[in-house]
Design an enzyme around this catalytic site. Structure first.
Site, PDB file in Angstrom:
ATOM      1  N   VAL A 132       8.532  59.180  31.377  1.00 34.87           N
ATOM      2  CA  VAL A 132       9.255  59.701  30.204  1.00 34.87           C
ATOM      3  C   VAL A 132       9.130  58.707  29.049  1.00 34.87           C
ATOM      4  CG1 VAL A 132      10.970  60.984  31.522  1.00 34.87           C
ATOM      5  CG2 VAL A 132      11.413  58.592  30.954  1.00 34.87           C
ATOM      6  N   ASN A 133       9.635  59.082  27.888  1.00 31.40           N
ATOM      7  CA  ASN A 133       9.787  58.113  26.796  1.00 31.40           C
ATOM      8  C   ASN A 133      11.178  58.276  26.211  1.00 31.40           C
ATOM      9  OD1 ASN A 133       9.719  59.931  24.391  1.00 31.40           O
ATOM     10  ND2 ASN A 133       7.754  60.460  25.331  1.00 31.40           N
ATOM     11  N   ARG A 134      11.510  57.482  25.191  1.00 33.45           N
ATOM     12  CA  ARG A 134      12.902  57.418  24.742  1.00 33.45           C
ATOM     13  C   ARG A 134      13.219  58.365  23.577  1.00 33.45           C
ATOM     14  NH1 ARG A 134      14.558  53.044  22.737  1.00 33.45           N
ATOM     15  NH2 ARG A 134      12.651  51.833  22.570  1.00 33.45           N
TER      16      ARG A 134
END
Ligand code: PMT
Length: 398
Positions: free
Chosen positions: A208-210
């Site tokens: 995932v990323n933020r």
């Protein structure tokens, strides 16, 4: 969109009348001039003083008031209105509006106005489901009134069912959407992507990323308020879908690509605010991977470049999340992906980039012109980007 617009808020005699105070407050905080008209029934549930204090404006409660600031009150109110909102609207108020009965100030104002009218019903389930009420609502819809809600849930009668006043965000969102129909993106189809894609490793884990989705959602909301038809392709985020957006939920980069490809044939502009994974695991483990001493190696493969491969005659806008050499790196992406515009954000600053409410962006166009903007809220950034979309669309049309 709401700034300096005049909203006549009609409040009728429902237990939900107290919620109209929050509607009045939110509209006023957004810059609208809110003129509240209360029926006699409404004054039994909430004091006119509450609305007076929240809006800073006189509240109309009587049909004939010689002290009023309005000359012919219902006509003045009706003429001043950019929009009329009846929230909550009781079964009685709905029946009177459908029949054109003008025996109180609110009904007179609705009859006398040329502005759009939003009606937010609130009543007990049986009253709402009664065919008479349903016929009255159909009559109003046919006549161009916009009906919002009701929601279902716990009611003052102690029962559960449809009849609750729609969420305040839905009512205010509908006001924004209806007013937006006269905006500079009216008739345009804008496709916005938002959030961070997720690439599965095994049934329980993913890369995932933020990205919180705030930037993309702000763009969608602002475009709706400027009158666009908005398709929002959203990776998993914890934000409510903006009222009026056609949302498609996706998880992976590949799902996002498919969703975009299905929408671009009718798009006037695509704005890619999503943080798309550049890599995904080459092999998806069918079972949850076991913990192993010494760690594991994950083989990653590139995901397809979505925006760079979208074909069609529409304005293409990308975002670039950069930690170094922002303008150079973003300009390179603009060229590689053949974009009309790229919005580079400095994701190293505490007030910019992932998860923040503000953003520091530099807008670069295909001619190489660079505009560095100060720190702005994501909503303000969205407006700046949409100003550019309007200019680009005007150029392509002329
Ligand atoms: O969601 P928030 O928390 O509000 O944060 C906002 C944001 C920082 C995520 C947003 O402002 C932003 O910068 N989004 C783009 C982030 C990114 O993926 O940048 P990039 O430099 O890796 O990609 C450049 C452009 O190509 C982007 O428009 C991206 O959507 C697109 N792309 C990237 C990879 C890929 N496989 N396909 C793409 O289309």
């Amino acid at each position: 969109m709401l700034k300096d617009r005049t909203v006549v808020l009609g409040v009728t005699g429902s237990i939900a009348a107290y919620k109209a105070a929050e509607i009045a407050s939110q509209l006023t905080q957004s810059g609208a001039i809110v003129n509240v008209v209360m029926t006699e029934g409404a004054t039994q549930f909430i004091s006119p003083l509450t609305f007076r204090a929240l809006t800073g404006r006189p509240v109309v409660t009587e049909m004939f008031d010689v002290t009023s600031e309005y000359s012919v009150e219902h006509v003045s109110l009706a003429r001043s209105a950019d929009i009329v909102v009846v929230a909550p609207a009781t079964a009685n108020a709905i029946a009177k509006l459908a029949a054109g009965i003008a025996d109180d100030m609110l009904c007179c104002t609705v009859l006398a106005t040329r502005a759009p009218v939003i009606v937010a019903p609130a009543m007990e389930t049986n009253m709402y489901e009664n065919p008479i009420t349903q016929d009255n609502l159909s009559e109003l819809k046919e006549r161009g009134f916009v009906i919002v809600g009701p929601a279902a849930g716990w009611l003052a009668s102690g029962r559960e069912g449809p009849g609750r006043l729609a969420d305040i965000s839905d009512v205010v969102g509908t006001v924004r959407r209806v007013l937006g129909k006269q905006g500079d993106l009216a008739g345009k189809h804008i496709v916005v992507s938002a959030g961070g894609t997720q690439e599965p490793i095994d049934p329980v884990r993913c890369i995932v990323n933020r990205s919180s989705g705030k930037m993309g959602y702000a763009l969608a909301e602002a475009a709706i308020e400027r009158g666009a038809k908005v398709s929002l392709i959203t990776a998993p985020v914890s934000l409510g879908i903006p009222i009026g957006a056609d949302a498609m939920s996706v998880r992976t980069a590949d799902e996002m690509r498919q969703a975009l490809e299905s929408l671009v044939p009718t798009a006037d502009a695509v704005i890619m605010a999503a943080a798309v994974a550049d890599y995904r695991p080459k092999n998806l483990a069918r079972e949850k991977m076991k913990k192993r001493a010494g760690g594991i190696k994950l083989e990653l493969e590139s995901t397809p470049d979505i925006i760079g491969n979208l074909k069609g005659d529409f304005v293409k806008i990308g975002f670039a999340a950069e930690t170094t050499n922002m303008v150079e790196n973003a300009t390179q992406k603009l060229k590689e992906k053949r974009l009309d515009l790229i919005v580079a954000n400095d994701v190293t600053a505490a007030d910019s980039g992932f998860g923040t409410d503000t953003n520091r962006v530099t807008i670069i166009d295909s001619q190489g012109a660079v505009e560095a903007l100060p720190v702005l809220t994501k909503r303000q950034v969205a407006e700046k980007v949409l100003d550019r979309v309007v200019t680009l669309l005007t150029k392509t049309e002329s």
